[in-house]
Scaffold this motif. Structure first.
Motif, mmCIF file in Angstrom:
data_model
loop_
_atom_site.group_PDB
_atom_site.id
_atom_site.type_symbol
_atom_site.label_atom_id
_atom_site.label_comp_id
_atom_site.label_asym_id
_atom_site.label_seq_id
_atom_site.Cartn_x
_atom_site.Cartn_y
_atom_site.Cartn_z
ATOM 1 N N UNK A 183 0.830 -1.214 0.000
ATOM 2 C CA UNK A 183 0.000 0.000 0.000
ATOM 3 C C UNK A 183 0.862 1.261 0.000
ATOM 4 N N UNK A 184 1.931 1.257 0.785
ATOM 5 C CA UNK A 184 2.821 2.421 0.850
ATOM 6 C C UNK A 184 3.551 2.616 -0.478
ATOM 7 N N UNK A 185 4.009 1.524 -1.070
ATOM 8 C CA UNK A 185 4.713 1.614 -2.350
ATOM 9 C C UNK A 185 3.786 2.090 -3.459
ATOM 10 N N UNK A 186 2.533 1.622 -3.428
ATOM 11 C CA UNK A 186 1.559 2.038 -4.428
ATOM 12 C C UNK A 186 1.286 3.532 -4.333
ATOM 13 N N UNK A 187 1.177 4.038 -3.124
ATOM 14 C CA UNK A 187 0.933 5.467 -2.931
ATOM 15 C C UNK A 187 2.068 6.285 -3.533
ATOM 16 N N UNK A 188 3.313 5.839 -3.299
ATOM 17 C CA UNK A 188 4.466 6.549 -3.864
ATOM 18 C C UNK A 188 4.470 6.478 -5.383
ATOM 19 N N UNK A 189 4.102 5.312 -5.924
ATOM 20 C CA UNK A 189 4.065 5.136 -7.376
ATOM 21 C C UNK A 189 3.035 6.053 -8.014
ATOM 22 N N UNK A 190 1.851 6.138 -7.420
ATOM 23 C CA UNK A 190 0.802 7.005 -7.957
ATOM 24 C C UNK A 190 1.215 8.475 -7.898
ATOM 25 N N UNK A 191 1.832 8.857 -6.806
ATOM 26 C CA UNK A 191 2.296 10.244 -6.689
ATOM 27 C C UNK A 191 3.345 10.557 -7.750
ATOM 28 N N UNK A 192 4.207 9.578 -8.017
ATOM 29 C CA UNK A 192 5.229 9.738 -9.043
ATOM 30 C C UNK A 192 4.591 9.949 -10.411
ATOM 31 N N UNK A 193 3.403 9.368 -10.613
ATOM 32 C CA UNK A 193 2.688 9.495 -11.875
ATOM 33 C C UNK A 193 1.808 10.745 -11.912
ATOM 34 N N UNK A 194 1.907 11.578 -10.879
ATOM 35 C CA UNK A 194 1.184 12.849 -10.859
ATOM 36 C C UNK A 194 -0.161 12.806 -10.172
ATOM 37 N N UNK A 195 -0.508 11.677 -9.545
ATOM 38 C CA UNK A 195 -1.784 11.558 -8.837
ATOM 39 C C UNK A 195 -1.638 12.167 -7.435
ATOM 40 N N UNK A 196 -2.567 13.044 -7.080
ATOM 41 C CA UNK A 196 -2.570 13.623 -5.737
ATOM 42 C C UNK A 196 -3.393 12.705 -4.840
ATOM 43 N N UNK A 197 -2.763 12.184 -3.789
ATOM 44 C CA UNK A 197 -3.403 11.176 -2.942
ATOM 45 C C UNK A 197 -3.621 11.714 -1.538
ATOM 46 N N UNK A 198 -4.861 11.576 -1.066
ATOM 47 C CA UNK A 198 -5.204 11.950 0.307
ATOM 48 C C UNK A 198 -5.770 10.722 1.014
ATOM 49 N N UNK A 199 -5.090 10.242 2.063
ATOM 50 C CA UNK A 199 -5.607 9.148 2.871
ATOM 51 C C UNK A 199 -6.093 9.707 4.207
ATOM 52 N N UNK A 200 -6.775 8.884 4.993
ATOM 53 C CA UNK A 200 -7.403 9.343 6.244
ATOM 54 C C UNK A 200 -8.243 10.588 5.987
ATOM 55 N N UNK A 201 -8.964 10.556 4.881
ATOM 56 C CA UNK A 201 -9.726 11.737 4.442
ATOM 57 C C UNK A 201 -11.194 11.366 4.215
ATOM 58 N N UNK A 202 -12.097 12.133 4.802
ATOM 59 C CA UNK A 202 -13.530 11.867 4.703
ATOM 60 C C UNK A 202 -14.206 12.912 3.835
#
Length: 469
Positions: free
Chosen positions: A216-235
């Protein structure tokens, strides 16, 4: 048309059509009822179209980056309408194949909306026509539909579910994805590759929360590298209409935030599709929104079974297929050997992700003694040749017996390789049992050997850990 059958299957998705074919092969007079296309959500609005689009996205990205291999391509572009045509062509060919198989095996195909009535009768409504059929046994296989979050503004135009997304004729300029599960991250990968500005909002502390924490942590970094803005713990709090699209208001760790986009995609899971399934006076036991079943997938109505997303916590096509085959074999006197307790899960991002059995975290929580072997794919020749994203293979074995308990893969061809670990867990193989196999070189698959050897710290292509003085 014949009105009485040994078996009626309601729903022609993966579990349903396979159950119908297997039942017919075993000599059961079988009918299948479907109100849409054969293949269900998986083939028409889910797995297959998503993977076709992911293939196109990966190919586009690979061509653009071909300079890494000394190959130059100028003015690389894509035609979204052609990509959609390719996707539709793929789905069409598979639908045609399923239809041919059903007909060739003598399955009666009935088009319309099916309703289970008393005494195992099934009424089928098409336009203004209603026909009634009878069966000794009935399999309910109507799958699931996209879920929504009940927040303010969740009914306004511009909100999409995973099925709506395939109906768009143009690539979105921007997209907010609510939900960081399998659907959410795969869609983020597809559309970020086609230059859509992606914002992903996930309520849980991490993406794909049912998978290994490190993945999960590696995927988050990969998506960010591809320009995806990721927000976790977010409602997500609410959604408002704007002149140029939609605005989402959400809370991240107690801080109020907002983001605007052309569209908002709800990718927050799916729920059993029971709407209109039961006729007047039909009482069937439920387990929340799911249909309750016993170990043989029989419902509280004798002779009526429910499979796949209707009754299972594991919403995967191959799970539904295995269940459908199991019931058909039981009804027709066939032999079933599937171990339905071991079901692999796959995510088709880049790199691919696959998991089966338990994770290291689950073993710890269950106080199960384990040994873990891990191989980083940067030491794999095929990975270096292909210049694939950095990934790994992790093996979880019992600390005393050496029996394989789980495996998590994040690398190229992970979804193909996880089958080897599924076989191992199903047959209770040990690390040593798996190490008897000589795997070919150079392949991604030989990294499995390295991960297995690392259970005892003996991986040949792994730098030895420094001994403390």
């Amino acid at each position: 048309m014949e009105k009485t059958f040994d078996l009626i299957v309601i729903g022609a998705g993966p579990g349903g059509y396979v159950a119908a074919i297997q039942g017919a092969k075993l000599g059961l007079r079988t009918a299948i009822v479907e109100c849409k296309e054969v293949g269900g959500t998986c083939l028409n609005r889910g797995c297959i179209p998503t993977k076709a689009m992911l293939h196109g996205a990966n190919l586009y990205k690979e061509i653009k980056e071909a300079e890494r291999f000394g190959i130059f391509a100028e003015n690389v572009s894509f035609d979204y309408s052609k990509i959609m045509e390719y996707k539709e062509e793929t789905c069409f060919k598979l639908r045609e194949g399923i239809t041919s198989l059903l007909k060739a095996n003598g399955v009666t195909m009935i088009t319309g909306k099916a309703t289970l009535e008393k005494d195992k009768a099934v009424t089928v409504t098409q336009d203004d026509m209603v026909e009634t059929y009878q069966a000794k046994s009935i399999i309910l296989a109507t799958g699931a539909v996209p879920s929504k979050i009940p927040v303010k503004g969740s009914q306004i135009d511009g909100l999409l579910n995973s099925e709506d997304l395939f109906l768009l004729t143009d690539v979105p300029q921007s997209l907010v994805i609510v939900g960081g599960g399998v659907i959410g991250v795969e869609m983020a990968k597809v559309f970020s590759s086609f230059h859509t500005k992606i914002t992903l909002i996930e309520a849980a502390p991490r993406l794909i929360s049912k998978f290994d924490k490190e993945i999960a942590q590696s995927l988050k970094m990969t998506l960010k590298k591809q320009g995806v803005e990721v927000f976790t713990s977010s409602l997500l709090q609410s959604i408002e209409k704007e002149k140029e699209g939609l605005k989402c208001f959400f809370e991240e760790n107690g801080e109020n935030k907002e983001v605007s986009a052309q569209y908002v995609l709800f990718a927050v899971g799916r729920e059993p599709n029971t709407r209109g399934l039961f006729g007047e006076g039909v009482s069937i036991e439920m387990a929340g929104k799911k249909i309750a079943v016993d170990d043989g997938f029989e419902t509280s109505i004798k002779g009526v079974y429910a499979i796949g997303d209707l009754s299972s916590d594991i919403q995967l096509a191959h799970n539904a297929i295995a269940q459908g085959v199991r019931i058909a074999n039981r009804l027709g006197g066939g032999n079933s050997t599937e171990d339905l307790s071991v079901i692999p899960s796959c995510i088709y991002t880049n790199p691919e992700i696959a998991s089966v059995g338990i994770t290291e975290e689950e073993a710890k929580n269950g106080e199960i003694p384990v040994k873990v072997g891990k191989f980083i794919m940067s030491g794999n020749g095929k990975t270096l040749i292909s210049k694939d994203e950095r990934g790994f293979i992790k093996v979880i074995s019992h600390g005393e017996s050496g029996v394989i308990l789980g495996a998590q893969l994040m690398c190229a061809r992970a979804t193909d390789m996880v089958g080897e670990f599924t076989i191992a867990i199903t047959n209770k193989l040990t690390v040593n049992d798996m190490l008897k196999t000589v795997r070919p070189h150079p392949t991604y698959n030989e990294a499995i050997t390295e991960a297995l050897e690392e259970v005892e710290g003996q991986g040949i292509h792994v730098l030895p850990k420094r001994k403390r003085l």
